[in-house]
Design an enzyme around this catalytic site. Structure first.
Site, PDB file in Angstrom:
ATOM      1  N   HIS A 263      -1.466  -2.166 -10.137  1.00 20.45           N
ATOM      2  CA  HIS A 263      -2.530  -1.210  -9.833  1.00 20.45           C
ATOM      3  C   HIS A 263      -2.250   0.063 -10.618  1.00 20.45           C
ATOM      4  O   HIS A 263      -1.127   0.565 -10.621  1.00 20.45           O
ATOM      5  CB  HIS A 263      -2.551  -0.941  -8.326  1.00 20.45           C
ATOM      6  CG  HIS A 263      -3.206   0.331  -7.926  1.00 20.45           C
ATOM      7  ND1 HIS A 263      -4.507   0.635  -8.244  1.00 20.45           N
ATOM      8  CD2 HIS A 263      -2.748   1.394  -7.213  1.00 20.45           C
ATOM      9  CE1 HIS A 263      -4.814   1.816  -7.741  1.00 20.45           C
ATOM     10  NE2 HIS A 263      -3.762   2.299  -7.134  1.00 20.45           N
TER      11      HIS A 263
ATOM     12  N   VAL B 190      20.160  -9.790  -1.788  1.00 19.44           N
ATOM     13  CA  VAL B 190      20.162 -10.987  -0.946  1.00 19.44           C
ATOM     14  C   VAL B 190      20.074 -12.220  -1.830  1.00 19.44           C
ATOM     15  O   VAL B 190      19.178 -12.347  -2.667  1.00 19.44           O
ATOM     16  CB  VAL B 190      18.989 -10.947   0.057  1.00 19.44           C
ATOM     17  CG1 VAL B 190      18.877 -12.273   0.811  1.00 19.44           C
ATOM     18  CG2 VAL B 190      19.167  -9.787   1.031  1.00 19.44           C
TER      19      VAL B 190
ATOM     20  N   TYR C 201      -9.498   6.898  -6.750  1.00 20.13           N
ATOM     21  CA  TYR C 201      -9.057   7.898  -5.772  1.00 20.13           C
ATOM     22  C   TYR C 201      -8.234   8.960  -6.496  1.00 20.13           C
ATOM     23  O   TYR C 201      -7.727   8.745  -7.609  1.00 20.13           O
ATOM     24  CB  TYR C 201      -8.265   7.248  -4.632  1.00 20.13           C
ATOM     25  CG  TYR C 201      -6.968   6.578  -5.029  1.00 20.13           C
ATOM     26  CD1 TYR C 201      -5.816   7.318  -5.290  1.00 20.13           C
ATOM     27  CD2 TYR C 201      -6.873   5.192  -5.101  1.00 20.13           C
ATOM     28  CE1 TYR C 201      -4.617   6.707  -5.633  1.00 20.13           C
ATOM     29  CE2 TYR C 201      -5.683   4.562  -5.439  1.00 20.13           C
ATOM     30  CZ  TYR C 201      -4.562   5.327  -5.712  1.00 20.13           C
ATOM     31  OH  TYR C 201      -3.382   4.719  -6.054  1.00 20.13           O
TER      32      TYR C 201
ATOM     33  N   ASP D  63      -9.316 -18.415  24.224  1.00 22.85           N
ATOM     34  CA  ASP D  63     -10.009 -19.211  25.231  1.00 22.85           C
ATOM     35  C   ASP D  63     -10.204 -20.592  24.639  1.00 22.85           C
ATOM     36  O   ASP D  63     -10.556 -20.747  23.471  1.00 22.85           O
ATOM     37  CB  ASP D  63     -11.320 -18.569  25.675  1.00 22.85           C
ATOM     38  CG  ASP D  63     -12.352 -18.490  24.558  1.00 22.85           C
ATOM     39  OD1 ASP D  63     -11.956 -18.411  23.368  1.00 22.85           O
ATOM     40  OD2 ASP D  63     -13.547 -18.486  24.868  1.00 22.85           O
TER      41      ASP D  63
END
Length: 812
Positions: free
Chosen positions: A224, A173, A255, A541
């Site tokens: 990362h 693009v 992890y 509200d």
């Protein structure tokens, strides 16, 4: 129906999911372009480790993840699954982390996701590589697992293609075409693609693409670390890709996942490594994977040391490969979804990780096709939620890097964001500092939570100390300030609340169309009313004050209210909306002696008859011109007093001098929150959101069904008789058992709902918690209990409001 012409930029997990979801809803004039090959396009999806943990403090983010799990479990390519549902296990190796697992278990339980707390022995049984001696406990989510991102992209591409969607690989693009404020197409290196709608799902390239449409995205790509071990001898012979749960050791920012006889190790504990989107190469320039940077071994040293301690079997292995993979981060950690405020038809779905990808695809498809999202509450994800300062490059970079650092941290609900601070300060800030204000942050504003100058007020008062977690960002001064407000009078800085001006000859008719209440009333009227979405859900509200024939002031909840009103302005230019917050300020003067403070200073009548409840007038307080509105969110007599920022400090000094001899004080947000819950006042974004309607939320009184048409009216009429859940008031007798919000509520052993707002009521002498519960449980006296960390808090349903139900103090 074929639908409008849609071009989706990006064919990763988000773009592919959107193409699949939107074509399933009948829009098939869809073209998806990507600069890379399919299905591995070279973006973050192509290198994502695929771990899907559903636990999140945000109900919306958990629900997006849950849908992603459900959908990917149903997909396969060539007979191979796109999701390996091996479960997710989080372990704690320190007491604070064990407590945090209990809190996370509460979130999952509240949001309806199956989860179980495990003993150290059970953790070791589930994941035999764990060093049992280091583990204090664990949290198991059986439905978590591994998303195989590239096959998932391929599966969704195939489904969308079968419905007629076009996918164009290796189309870069170059520009987003627009005319007269509307998108018209996309220019690629292969030519023009006309479009009525363009959706940017370009991931780490998102800011660059959005910039082509004049839109600034608060997104930073950060590297990362992901490493892969060589063969782990203990795993020799493992023929399945994953047999153990995905594993998270958040106390060390780590992890883990299986890959046959090897382990993948992800690490967030290293220094932030941001990359400018403009510096990221294209796929052709990079010759493959521009989202993958060279592994910096020195940044991984602590991770490897900790890994060998937690998983001793890895001591016999070594790190064989690694990457610094780019992922998108935002200032508040949430995705960026929605339409540009300036270019109609240009949409973004950015900063979305694999965990939430399919859910975001569905949410965006509903939003585009139906005009609203019915499956998820997206107010936390709307790209237009940010204030102007939150789009500044310096701010975005600082906050995005901080979010990277904190991604696995234990964060308290009241914990303020870090640098840059301070950003926005009211005219009273210097005076507040002199009084020892303890500041938290709201939309960039420094907002006092309490004042150390009020410490002497605590003596002789009953102010119980809450439990350790609730006592963070708390002081007994909060209780004293709340009690003094009820006894005499207090000044509250309300500057952080957003104020909008609506003016023009069409203003009254416009607001009548937007609001559920009647706002085309006499000059001086103030109306509490709602903004609804087209499906009848509450968008906000607000208070609407009519200050002139063609002039209104709105007390709003945030930038999304400004965006919503702006999008619905009549095209004839008869109405203008602008944000007047930066140039104004506000003091809430409330308490039984408020009139004794104000009336001697004022040149107008502020008696009960001179300015009735929910009326406004212009006046002078001393030498300061003010707009005074007689309303109160603490349930006491008083006014919101507005003036220009240049006169704010003069107003503060004038009121404080007059209040002092009467025992008046300045008070902070801690007291305010306690007082408003005693009065039963709702907080949008916490107590009620897009997923709730007025009758469920207890604000049906703000809807005037006999008025002319307003947005959401037809949908609301269909909902009116079907209230199955209600926002319900609970009280707690134990003064230490103050909960914080988002905890599960139980009816016996059954999970019945979840807490929204909570505080201790210093007037009524009880803890207060509002919760969403089935309507049948909303009977006063019903005994329930709240799950709070590893404790059970006994609670009972109470009649609301808890304080001054006859409204005598407000109307006096």
């Amino acid at each position: 129906m074929a639908g409008p012409r849609v071009v989706i930029i990006g064919a990763g997990v988000v773009g592919a999911a959107l193409a699949d979801e939107i074509s399933a809803r009948g829009w098939t004039e869809v073209t998806v372009v990507d600069q890379g090959p399919l299905p591995a396009t070279g973006g973050s999806s192509s290198h994502a480790p695929g771990l899907v943990f559903q636990a999140n403090p945000s109900k919306t983010m958990t629900e997006l993840a849950r849908y992603t799990v459900e959908k990917l479990c149903s997909l396969e390519v060539a007979g191979e699954p796109c999701f390996l549902q091996v479960g997710g296990l989080e372990v704690a190796t320190a007491p604070d982390r064990l407590a945090e697992l209990h809190r996370r278990h509460g979130w999952l339980t509240a949001w309806g996701v199956e989860a179980r707390l495990l003993t150290p022995e059970e953790c070791a049984e589930r994941h035999p590589l764990l060093n049992r001696a280091r583990v204090l406990g664990g949290l198991l989510v059986p439905t978590d697992g591994l998303a195989k991102a590239v096959p998932a992209v391929e599966a969704q591409i195939r489904r969308a293609t079968a419905r007629g969607v076009r996918f164009l690989a290796r189309h870069e693009v170059l520009d987003v075409r627009q005319s007269e404020g509307r998108v018209t197409g996309v220019r690629t290196d292969h030519g023009e693609l006309p479009a009525d709608i363009v959706v940017c799902c370009a991931g780490i390239w998102g800011p660059r693409i959005a910039g082509m449409a004049g839109m600034r995205l608060p997104l930073t790509p950060l590297a990362h670390q992901l490493a892969w071990t060589g063969p782990v001898p203990t795993l020799a012979g493992q023929t399945e890709e994953a047999v153990r749960p995905i594993l998270r050791h958040q106390g060390a920012d780590l992890y883990y996942r299986d890959r046959f006889d090897r382990l993948g190790i992800g690490y967030y504990g290293h220094r932030p490594m941001p990359v400018s989107p403009d510096d990221i190469l294209s796929v052709d320039e990079a010759g493959g994977m521009p989202s993958v940077l060279a592994f910096t071994e020195e940044d991984f040293a602590d991770a490897w040391t900790e890994t060998r301690s937690l998983l001793p079997a890895t001591q016999e292995a070594k790190v064989e490969e690694g990457i610094n993979g780019l992922f998108s981060f935002t200032p508040d950690g949430n995705p960026l979804l929605g339409e540009s405020p300036d270019v109609a038809g240009f949409w973004v779905a950015e900063a979305v990780w694999v965990t939430h990808s399919a859910g975001v695809g569905r949410a965006m498809a509903e939003w585009l096709v139906d005009g609203y999202c019915s499956s998820f509450d997206l107010h936390e994800c709307d790209v237009n939620r940010f204030e102007p300062h939150q789009l500044a490059p310096e701010y975005v970079l600082a906050r995005d890097c901080r979010n990277f650092v904190e991604v696995y941290d234990i964060l308290h609900p009241l914990q303020p964001a870090g640098e840059p601070r301070p950003i926005r300060t009211s005219p009273f800030h210097g005076r507040q500092e002199e009084l020892g204000a303890f500041f938290l942050e709201a939309n960039g504003w420094e907002r006092p939570q309490w004042y150390e100058a009020n410490a002497p007020l605590v003596a002789g008062r009953s102010v119980p100390t809450p439990n350790d977690w609730a006592a963070r960002y708390w002081s007994p001064i909060v209780g004293a300030e709340a009690q003094v407000t009820r006894e005499t009078v207090a000044m509250y800085d309300m500057t952080a609340l957003k104020r909008l001006e609506v003016r023009g000859p069409g203003a009254a008719a416009f607001l009548q169309r937007m609001c559920t209440g009647k706002v085309d009333k006499s000059v001086g009227s103030v109306t509490y009313t709602l903004l609804l979405d087209h499906d009848g859900g509450i968008r906000s509200d607000i208070t609407v004050a009519r200050l002139g024939r063609d002039l209104f002031q709105i007390g709003a909840n945030g930038n999304l209210d400004l965006d919503w009103l702006t999008r619905h302005l009549p095209a004839d230019g008869t109405v203008q909306v602008r944000d007047i917050t930066p140039g104004t300020c506000c003091i809430g003067l409330w308490g039984p002696l408020a009139r004794e403070v104000l009336q001697p200073l004022a040149d107008e009548d502020f008696s009960a008859a001179g300015l009735k409840y929910f009326r406004a007038k212009r006046a002078h307080v001393g030498s300061v011109p003010v707009t005074a509105m007689r309303l109160s969110y603490v349930g006491e007599l008083g006014w919101e007093l507005y003036t220009t920022a240049d006169l704010g400090r003069k107003l503060w000094d004038t009121l404080r001098r007059a209040a002092g001899p009467l025992g008046g004080i300045v008070a902070g947000r801690g007291a305010f929150n306690s007082l408003r819950l005693e009065k039963g006042y709702r907080s949008f974004g916490t107590d009620m959101t897009y997923e709730h309607d007025p009758y469920e939320a207890g604000v049906g009184f703000a809807v005037k069904p006999d008025k002319e048409d307003f947005i959401g009216k037809a949908a609301l009429e269909r909902r009116r008789d079907g209230v199955r859940r209600k926002l319900t008031c609970l009280t707690v007798d134990d003064p230490r058992a103050v909960v914080m919000g988002k905890e599960p509520v139980y009816d016996g052993d059954r999970v019945a709902g979840y807490v929204t707002s909570a505080a201790y009521g210093y007037t009524i002498g009880k803890g207060i918690a509002y919760a969403w519960l089935p309507a049948e449980l909303g009977v006063p006296g019903t005994a329930l209990h709240i799950g709070y960390f590893d404790q059970t808090v006994e609670a009972v349903v109470a009649e609301e409001p808890l304080f001054d139900p006859a409204m005598t103090r407000l109307r006096g």
